[in-house]
Design an enzyme around this catalytic site. Structure first.
Site, PDB file in Angstrom:
ATOM      1  N   GLU A 157       0.768  -1.032  -0.307  1.00  0.00           N
ATOM      2  CA  GLU A 157      -0.689  -0.119   0.164  1.00  0.00           C
ATOM      3  C   GLU A 157       0.653   1.396   0.211  1.00  0.00           C
ATOM      4  OE1 GLU A 157      -2.728  -0.266   3.533  1.00  0.00           O
ATOM      5  OE2 GLU A 157      -4.017  -2.183   2.370  1.00  0.00           O
TER       6      GLU A 157
ATOM      7  N   GLU B 112      -6.423 -10.425  -1.456  1.00  0.00           N
ATOM      8  CA  GLU B 112      -6.884 -10.224  -0.325  1.00  0.00           C
ATOM      9  C   GLU B 112      -8.684 -10.350  -0.484  1.00  0.00           C
ATOM     10  OE1 GLU B 112      -5.559  -7.097   2.270  1.00  0.00           O
ATOM     11  OE2 GLU B 112      -3.523  -7.816   1.520  1.00  0.00           O
TER      12      GLU B 112
END
Ligand code: XIL
Length: 322
Positions: free
Chosen positions: A124, A231
């Site tokens: 991220e 995810e």
């Protein structure tokens, strides 16, 4: 009954992220359907060390032992991230010292767990807002603009046989995708050892559009990277909007919409299977999804393939029966 991992064996591994409490409640379900595991929290930096000089591996060890006993692949998550990282590593440090700290941490992880096949090296790092490129993090502030290249190199020196991934969310929306592509292209052009892209895929029954998903897979794969759907969950709320009221259940219409969405998604994943190492769900059963407390604590969500009792949902059958 055919299991998920059997059904998808010709395409890719089927993973799940879990915690000790999932093992307490759903060990059989995990064992039956999944052949890849990610620790939902236990391998994160702060889960392993929260104060200088002290490391705790027990929480992750329990999950790793279970995975090994059940012949599941283990994907590491994660090394360089702005969340769930102990503050102490950033205090009173020079850039050189911070890289040494990361090197030492990576070495401890490797000495303890052995060299895993794959690891999320950086998580991220791209900013969501339109007016910025990289996210403003402590790693960035201390190590500088080219920190991502530096940390990938450092990690690779310690774990030369591990496939290192860049992992991010909102990865298929054009604006963020363009920025992620810019990052990955830059790294590859400089010979930085990044070998995979993790598409987190925290998505919803309202989108993104399947065309965007296809295009993002094509873009990342065109760089020669291995892909992981890392995810996956399909939320009941559009963009996980915190203002949307709690959906009431049972709601056959929403469950049908979710099943249809999952089916289209897996059609796409199957058609790009040659690029995809694994499709990992972020959780096992709806009762224990992180989306029950994010972004709104206590707002129930139903994003996975198994219900609160671990029974297969319509979504499960929708990806098994075609
Ligand atoms: C989440 C966990 O599931 C939660 O239990 C924890 O409270 C916060 O982190 N992106 C990631 C994951 O890379 O590590 C996050 O996991 C979900 C978003």
């Amino acid at each position: 009954m055919e299991t998920l991992k059997e059904k998808y064996a010709p395409y890719f591994k089927i993973g799940t992220a879990f915690e000790g409490r999932d093992l307490d409640r759903k060990a059989d379900l995990i064992r039956t359907h999944f052949n890849s595991m990610t620790c939902a929290n236990a391998m994160k930096y702060v889960s392993l060390t929260h104060e200088p000089g002290s490391y705790h591996f027990d929480r992750a060890d329990r999950l790793v032992s279970f995975a090994k006993e059940n012949q599941m692949a283990i994907h590491g998550h994660t090394l360089v991230w702005h969340n769930q990282t102990p503050d102490y590593i950033f205090e009173n440090t020079t850039p050189e010292q911070l890289l040494e700290t990361l090197r030492d941490h990576t070495q401890k992880v490797k000495d303890h767990f052995g060299e895993l096949a794959s690891f999320d090296a950086v998580n991220e790092a791209i900013e969501d807002k339109s007016d910025a490129y990289l996210r403003d993090t402590k790693w960035y502030r201390i190590l500088g603009e080219d920190y991502i290249a530096k940390v990938f190199r450092t990690i690779h020196e310690v774990m030369p046989n591990t496939r290192l991934f860049y992992n991010d969310y909102n990865e298929c929306y054009p604006e963020k995708r363009t920025k992620i592509m810019r990052l990955l292209k830059g790294l590859l052009a400089e010979g930085v050892p990044v070998s995979g892209m993790g598409l987190q895929s925290h998505i919803s029954i309202y989108g993104p559009d399947f065309d965007e998903i296809k295009r993002s897979i094509e873009d990342y794969a065109s760089l020669g990277l291995r892909l992981r759907i890392s995810e996956l969950d399909v939320s009941m709320y559009k963009d996980n909007n915190p203002d949307d009221p709690q959906v009431s259940m049972p709601n056959p219409e929403l469950m049908k919409k979710q099943a249809d969405y999952y089916r289209e998604l897996f059609k796409i994943y199957r058609s790009y299977a040659q690029h995809i190492d694994a499709v990992t769900f972020w959780g096992v059963a709806d009762s224990d999804s992180w989306l029950n407390y994010f972004p709104v604590p206590g707002r129930r969500n139903y994003p996975l393939l198994f219900d609160d009792n671990g029974e297969p949902k319509e979504a499960f059958y929708s990806i098994m029966d075609f």
